[in-house]
Write a protein that holds these residues in place. Structure first.
Motif, mmCIF file in Angstrom:
data_model
loop_
_atom_site.group_PDB
_atom_site.id
_atom_site.type_symbol
_atom_site.label_atom_id
_atom_site.label_comp_id
_atom_site.label_asym_id
_atom_site.label_seq_id
_atom_site.Cartn_x
_atom_site.Cartn_y
_atom_site.Cartn_z
ATOM 1 N N GLU A 46 -2.219 1.594 9.594
ATOM 2 C CA GLU A 46 -1.674 2.860 10.060
ATOM 3 C C GLU A 46 -0.167 2.944 9.844
ATOM 4 N N PHE A 47 0.284 4.170 9.672
ATOM 5 C CA PHE A 47 1.693 4.440 9.465
ATOM 6 C C PHE A 47 2.485 4.197 10.748
ATOM 7 N N THR A 61 5.559 7.777 13.552
ATOM 8 C CA THR A 61 4.356 8.247 14.194
ATOM 9 C C THR A 61 4.696 8.467 15.658
ATOM 10 N N PRO A 105 7.410 9.490 2.308
ATOM 11 C CA PRO A 105 5.949 9.449 2.433
ATOM 12 C C PRO A 105 5.506 8.837 3.753
ATOM 13 N N THR A 106 4.397 9.348 4.259
ATOM 14 C CA THR A 106 3.829 8.811 5.489
ATOM 15 C C THR A 106 2.382 8.357 5.315
ATOM 16 N N GLU A 107 1.826 8.596 4.145
ATOM 17 C CA GLU A 107 0.446 8.212 3.892
ATOM 18 C C GLU A 107 0.391 6.913 3.108
ATOM 19 N N ARG A 108 -0.584 6.110 3.469
ATOM 20 C CA ARG A 108 -0.736 4.800 2.831
ATOM 21 C C ARG A 108 -0.862 4.923 1.319
ATOM 22 N N ASN A 109 -1.622 5.888 0.838
ATOM 23 C CA ASN A 109 -1.875 5.989 -0.595
ATOM 24 C C ASN A 109 -0.716 6.591 -1.373
ATOM 25 N N GLU A 110 0.358 6.935 -0.691
ATOM 26 C CA GLU A 110 1.542 7.448 -1.377
ATOM 27 C C GLU A 110 2.483 6.327 -1.812
#
Length: 124
Positions: A46-47, A61, A105-110
């Motif tokens: 998780e971020f 977060t 970025p805040t998303e893992r896949n970014e």
């Protein structure tokens, strides 16, 4: 390309503090936004927090806002995560990640590059 190495994890009592460090290898470290993520056993990664490449814009977060602070020094190729008022539920492996972008970025896949992680254990 950048290689990332986290350090600063350890065992701390509830209510205590830790400062994690993320060291980047690239001479152009300043082109990378850096994020911190965490993963507890049996849970998704998780971020936690992120900072833009200039160290001006930060994101957190909601659960960490006010307790955790992200900062960076591009001269030292380092990003830090200061964690205060730690609780047992903060126990996890913490990872830093980087992406060459002007955004935050805040998303893992970014994120394109990841460190190996550092373990944080908070005892009650």
């Amino acid at each position: 390309q950048v290689h990332l190495a986290e350090s600063g994890g350890g065992l701390v009592q509830a209510g205590g503090s830790l400062r994690l460090s993320c060291l980047g290898s690239a001479r152009t470290f300043s082109i990378y936004a850096v994020g911190w993520f965490r993963q507890a056993p049996g849970k998704e990664r998780e971020f936690v927090a992120a900072i833009d490449r200039d160290g001006i814009t930060t994101k957190y977060t909601d659960a960490m806002r006010g307790r955790f602070t992200i900062s960076r020094n591009n001269t030292l190729n380092r990003v830090w995560l200061r964690m205060n008022s730690l609780q047992p539920e903060d126990t996890a492996t913490y990872y830093c990640a980087a992406r060459a972008t002007t955004l935050v970025p805040t998303e893992r896949n970014e994120y394109d590059y990841w460190g190996q992680g550092t373990q944080v254990t908070v005892s009650s």
